[in-house]
Design an enzyme around this catalytic site. Sequence first.
Site, PDB file in Angstrom:
ATOM      1  N   CYS A 110       0.818  -1.219   0.000  1.00  0.00           N
ATOM      2  CA  CYS A 110       0.000   0.000   0.000  1.00  0.00           C
ATOM      3  C   CYS A 110       0.855   1.273   0.000  1.00  0.00           C
ATOM      4  O   CYS A 110       1.584   1.515  -0.962  1.00  0.00           O
ATOM      5  CB  CYS A 110      -0.956  -0.055   1.185  1.00  0.00           C
ATOM      6  SG  CYS A 110      -2.435   0.939   0.909  1.00  0.00           S
ATOM      7  N   HIS A 159      -3.146  -4.974   1.012  1.00  0.00           N
ATOM      8  CA  HIS A 159      -2.574  -4.395   2.229  1.00  0.00           C
ATOM      9  C   HIS A 159      -2.816  -5.274   3.441  1.00  0.00           C
ATOM     10  O   HIS A 159      -3.409  -6.338   3.363  1.00  0.00           O
ATOM     11  CB  HIS A 159      -3.120  -2.977   2.447  1.00  0.00           C
ATOM     12  CG  HIS A 159      -4.557  -2.945   2.892  1.00  0.00           C
ATOM     13  ND1 HIS A 159      -5.290  -1.807   2.901  1.00  0.00           N
ATOM     14  CD2 HIS A 159      -5.388  -3.909   3.344  1.00  0.00           C
ATOM     15  CE1 HIS A 159      -6.504  -2.051   3.339  1.00  0.00           C
ATOM     16  NE2 HIS A 159      -6.591  -3.316   3.619  1.00  0.00           N
ATOM     17  N   ARG A 179     -12.041   6.258  -4.274  1.00  0.00           N
ATOM     18  CA  ARG A 179     -10.992   5.369  -3.788  1.00  0.00           C
ATOM     19  C   ARG A 179     -11.228   3.973  -4.344  1.00  0.00           C
ATOM     20  O   ARG A 179     -12.362   3.580  -4.588  1.00  0.00           O
ATOM     21  CB  ARG A 179     -11.000   5.319  -2.256  1.00  0.00           C
ATOM     22  CG  ARG A 179     -10.522   6.584  -1.588  1.00  0.00           C
ATOM     23  CD  ARG A 179     -10.501   6.420  -0.076  1.00  0.00           C
ATOM     24  NE  ARG A 179      -9.392   5.591   0.377  1.00  0.00           N
ATOM     25  CZ  ARG A 179      -8.154   6.045   0.569  1.00  0.00           C
ATOM     26  NH1 ARG A 179      -7.883   7.309   0.342  1.00  0.00           N
ATOM     27  NH2 ARG A 179      -7.201   5.252   0.988  1.00  0.00           N
TER      28      ARG A 179
END
Lengths: 471, 245
Positions: B94, B195, B131
């Site tokens: 990430c 992540h 996002r």
Amino acid sequence: MAAFLAARAAAAGSRALRVGGGTTLPGRLAMALAPDLVPTLARQLRRGVVLISGTNGKTTTARLLGGIAQAAGLRVVHNRAGANLLSGIAAALLAHATARGRVHGDLGVFEVDEATLPAALAATEPRLVVLLNLFRDQLDRYGEIDLLADRWRRALARLPREAAVVYNADDPLVAEVAQAHTGRRVAFGLDALPEALPSRQAPEHAADSRYCYACGRPYVYTLVTLGHMGHYACTQCGTARPAADVRAVEVHLEGVDGAAFVVDAGPRGGSPDAPDARARLAVRTRLPGLYNVYDATAAAAAAWALGVDATAVVRGLDETAPAFGRGERVVLEGREAVMLLAKNPAGFNEVLRTVLLADGAPVVLIAINDLIADGRDVSWLWDVDFELLADRVRAAVVTGLRGEEMALRLKYAGVPPARITLERDSALALTAALRRLPAGRRLYILPTYTAMLQLRALLARQGVVPGFWAQ
Amino acid sequence: MELRICHLYPDLLNLYGDRGNVATLVARARWRGIQVRVVEARLGDAVDPEAHDLFFIGGGEDRQQRLAAPDLRRVKGDAVRAAAADGAVVLAVCGGYQLLGHFYRPAEGPDLEGLGLLDLHTVHPGPGARRLIGNVVIRERTSGVRLVGFENHGGRTYLGPQVHPLGEVLVGFGNNGTDRTEGAVWRRVYGTYLHGPLLPKNPWLADLLIAQALERRYGAVTLAPLSDEEEHRAAEVAAARARTG
């Protein structure tokens, strides 16, 4: 007026059809029909509106403040069932409104979702805002915590000076954000850890705000209470925890049975409408764990700032029962079970500490869902200190949509495989947990939000808990 | 044998369960009788390129990345580059992945200069942009092994010619949501948007990294197999959740 009638019908209908508690749908419907519904109704509350927001403790703090206000003889309008969007506030106001749109109530006490706070501030023009804490929670839903803080800052800067902001001095980000309000500010916090908890000088890995918001240096902590909360200072720029106007001192935790402590409310915490004296109130709460001490202190600080008298504060805190799923107890086949909602790392760590304080070798039922209200991302489980359970848990039964992830987490936390049971079906998981429970012992149920609702529905079918809207 | 891990910025870049990766490397090495040493390198700490064979760097929000980026370049950059050139393993997820590239252009504020260890750059399309969030499943490029995880990033990453993608996106967004690539690999440097606890549910990748890290010091090693029943079950559920929602 048509909006009120339609909404009330919808509320009744949703309860009758058992599709929900009737806490959201009517509000949504009414707002669609009358967009200025919330401002119009909220304005009628004689003693104004209190909004309560933050990652953890909204429901409990609102409930405690509601209890205090009731003990002070006020009629409280409250979005009780955790419906904390504008629609939930609308529904709560509607439930107290006549068909002509007249609201019967003195004080509005509303918990508000963190992302909804700016809109709620604009719609309700609150007299008091309570800011509890900001933890990483459901990043998939809210995005980054700093973005949320920015939105709070901008909204607080627009708040009229007459309004008061009650905020948690122990949370560096919240304390920083609160300064955006130019009017009256009342800080609350904890002065020392209870003797039962080991003292820590560094925040746990679940911590979020360890670096100074002004200059980026790591904070130096003289006391860590919960996650990143405590007594912090920046050695570079001098930013430090503000002195608390309302402090919790002499805290004694009593496991899952509650806590006793003293609320020390300094003169600066006094309301302009009330005598500005210092007060020391010995209080008790049935709500367990350090979190709830924070929530009770926040409620006391809010009440103090509103000018509520001390007797009502003490009585309200003492008489308020846990909100659904948050330390609630049920009796199952003659055994006691305690349900402790655990929905983010800092909260879960606190729940684990509370359970282990009460019971050295607990049997736990952990239920993990990944629906929208829980957060779709279960990564946070790896930030929880399940290592605390490794040699101590007697048995762990795991269930929920992501029970497999939870079982894996326990494996890497060092819990012996023989003590872990994976059971997909929640009813069977409950049975399995009870089967592993030695006689005379208590079961600890640790669910995420929707898993808690599911388990409660299951228990309600067995007749052991009331439906949550009946409370 | 000893596995020597350097955890970069454990307190600063640990957005969401990133430390689960280190816990997994440690546990899977120890279960096989391999000793493990973990050193944490924070802001200001220098790094010895000879002392560690596996570097891990997690994710952070823009604010944390802004604090870490200059430190990574000035204080630790040469050491990490030297170790990587010498065959050490680097895993970055990430925000850490973005920092290994040439630069990261955030939604607001000036560009962040990256380490340039991976030939890629990242651009955030602006505060209003969507996002890229959700469960993700990829097929690893060389082995075809399925990897599962969760992604949540505003930045879009574009790969240069010097790196290969880690895999092809089966479900989810990946590097930029358009070219179906996910992650990047150069030598033994791995970057990915999967992540948090990527390694617990992808034990194949965890073991690959352990074996490659040990190889730098001890030559080729074969890791004893472990019973990965719980790992596979959790990965199965994660993949199913990705497909359904």
